[in-house]
Motif scaffolding. Structure first.
Motif, mmCIF file in Angstrom:
data_model
loop_
_atom_site.group_PDB
_atom_site.id
_atom_site.type_symbol
_atom_site.label_atom_id
_atom_site.label_comp_id
_atom_site.label_asym_id
_atom_site.label_seq_id
_atom_site.Cartn_x
_atom_site.Cartn_y
_atom_site.Cartn_z
ATOM 1 N N ASN A 58 13.272 -8.284 102.153
ATOM 2 C CA ASN A 58 14.332 -9.064 102.806
ATOM 3 C C ASN A 58 15.659 -8.313 102.765
ATOM 4 O OD1 ASN A 58 12.467 -11.168 103.093
ATOM 5 N ND2 ASN A 58 13.039 -12.054 101.109
ATOM 6 N N ASN A 59 16.613 -8.825 103.534
ATOM 7 C CA ASN A 59 17.997 -8.307 103.524
ATOM 8 C C ASN A 59 18.054 -6.798 103.737
ATOM 9 O OD1 ASN A 59 19.051 -10.925 102.993
ATOM 10 N ND2 ASN A 59 18.470 -10.652 100.852
ATOM 11 N N THR A 60 17.319 -6.310 104.721
ATOM 12 C CA THR A 60 17.254 -4.868 104.989
ATOM 13 C C THR A 60 18.441 -4.409 105.834
ATOM 14 O OG1 THR A 60 15.923 -5.205 106.976
ATOM 15 C CG2 THR A 60 14.731 -4.910 104.902
ATOM 16 N N LYS A 116 21.467 -3.386 104.981
ATOM 17 C CA LYS A 116 22.825 -3.826 104.620
ATOM 18 C C LYS A 116 23.016 -3.706 103.114
ATOM 19 C CE LYS A 116 21.849 -8.765 104.101
ATOM 20 N NZ LYS A 116 22.277 -10.103 104.524
ATOM 21 N N TRP A 117 24.280 -3.837 102.710
ATOM 22 C CA TRP A 117 24.600 -3.797 101.279
ATOM 23 C C TRP A 117 24.249 -5.134 100.644
ATOM 24 C CZ3 TRP A 117 25.034 0.751 99.413
ATOM 25 C CH2 TRP A 117 25.636 1.779 100.137
ATOM 26 N N ASN A 118 23.531 -5.063 99.523
ATOM 27 C CA ASN A 118 23.127 -6.258 98.781
ATOM 28 C C ASN A 118 23.735 -6.198 97.379
ATOM 29 O OD1 ASN A 118 21.088 -7.408 100.741
ATOM 30 N ND2 ASN A 118 20.315 -5.335 100.501
ATOM 31 N N LEU A 119 24.479 -7.233 97.032
ATOM 32 C CA LEU A 119 25.192 -7.271 95.751
ATOM 33 C C LEU A 119 24.222 -7.433 94.585
ATOM 34 C CD1 LEU A 119 28.001 -7.367 94.355
ATOM 35 C CD2 LEU A 119 27.889 -9.860 94.604
ATOM 36 N N VAL A 154 14.974 -7.061 92.841
ATOM 37 C CA VAL A 154 15.380 -7.119 94.244
ATOM 38 C C VAL A 154 14.141 -7.188 95.127
ATOM 39 C CG1 VAL A 154 16.574 -5.892 96.115
ATOM 40 C CG2 VAL A 154 17.499 -5.824 93.780
ATOM 41 N N TYR A 212 26.421 -2.604 94.651
ATOM 42 C CA TYR A 212 25.519 -2.954 95.743
ATOM 43 C C TYR A 212 24.412 -1.916 95.863
ATOM 44 C CZ TYR A 212 29.508 -5.751 97.432
ATOM 45 O OH TYR A 212 30.547 -6.646 97.542
ATOM 46 N N GLU A 213 23.255 -2.356 96.361
ATOM 47 C CA GLU A 213 22.185 -1.429 96.724
ATOM 48 C C GLU A 213 21.887 -1.618 98.206
ATOM 49 O OE1 GLU A 213 18.766 -2.002 97.721
ATOM 50 O OE2 GLU A 213 19.106 -4.148 97.795
ATOM 51 N N TRP A 214 21.333 -0.560 98.842
ATOM 52 C CA TRP A 214 20.964 -0.584 100.259
ATOM 53 C C TRP A 214 19.506 -0.181 100.365
ATOM 54 C CZ3 TRP A 214 24.283 -0.661 104.839
ATOM 55 C CH2 TRP A 214 23.608 -0.380 106.024
ATOM 56 N N HIS A 215 18.732 -0.930 101.149
ATOM 57 C CA HIS A 215 17.347 -0.544 101.439
ATOM 58 C C HIS A 215 17.039 -0.851 102.904
ATOM 59 C CE1 HIS A 215 16.987 -4.781 100.085
ATOM 60 N NE2 HIS A 215 16.039 -4.869 101.021
#
Length: 194
Positions: free
Chosen positions: A152-154, A156-159, A148, A118-121
């Motif tokens: 979006n999807n800031t 939180k962990w993104n798979l 990526v 996962y990455e987090w931003h």
């Protein structure tokens, strides 16, 4: 007769002294009782650990300020909000021909196997983050780049995917500033796949 009377007087005297001694020592004992420390409460029984929680204890999180993180090029410390541990690094997006800045997270894998990566931003307060930040995962499966959208999807962990890793530090995740906007290098997490 005098002897009996003297003995009886002495017995009464000893008895009275004993009673007085008991009475004077008893209030002291009662007075000191509240001063003693209360008994420690019993420790609560350990709760059963759910099967999913076991994987969490084996996860590896590498933040941009942790050992295992390395950056090259022009990175700036920033705070966009919703960053992992309250801060991040960012680099200006570069065109295809320009030199790129890179950031790499290298885990120390203790147990070989499949890992969800996962990455987090954080947030995009200036609407200038890349929509195609190239995160590259190097694992036993080879090298794979995942684009990526950092808008979006800031917070939180993104798979990024599930990959096979050998034990040790042979695998990693990296991000390059070769993108259409600013690129963030915040945190990456490796979780044993269930």
């Amino acid at each position: 007769m005098k002897l009996k009377l003297a003995f009886a007087t002495m017995s009464v005297s000893v008895l009275l002294t004993a009673c007085q001694s008991t009475q004077t020592s008893r209030p002291e004992a009662v007075a000191t009782a509240p001063k003693t420390a209360p008994a420690a409460p019993a420790a609560p029984a350990a709760a059963a650990t759910p099967a999913g929680a076991a994987a969490a204890s084996n996860e590896i999180i590498i933040d941009d300020r942790d050992p295992g993180f390395k950056s090259e090029g022009d990175w700036t410390l920033g705070d966009s909000g919703a960053d992992f541990k309250g801060g991040t690094l960012w680099a200006i997006g570069t065109s295809a021909g320009a030199a790129a800045s890179t950031a790499t997270w290298t885990p120390d894998i203790k147990i070989a196997g499949m890992y969800d990566v996962y990455e987090w931003h954080g947030d995009d307060p200036n609407s200038d983050h890349a929509s195609n930040a190239p995160f590259t995962v190097k694992s036993d499966d080879g090298t794979r780049t995942i684009l990526v959208n950092l808008r979006n999807n800031t917070g939180k962990w993104n798979l990024l995917g599930t990959f096979k890793f050998a034990a040790g530090q042979g695998g990693n995740v990296s991000v390059s500033s070769k993108a259409d906007g600013n690129v963030l290098a915040d945190a990456v997490k490796f979780v044993p796949h269930q």
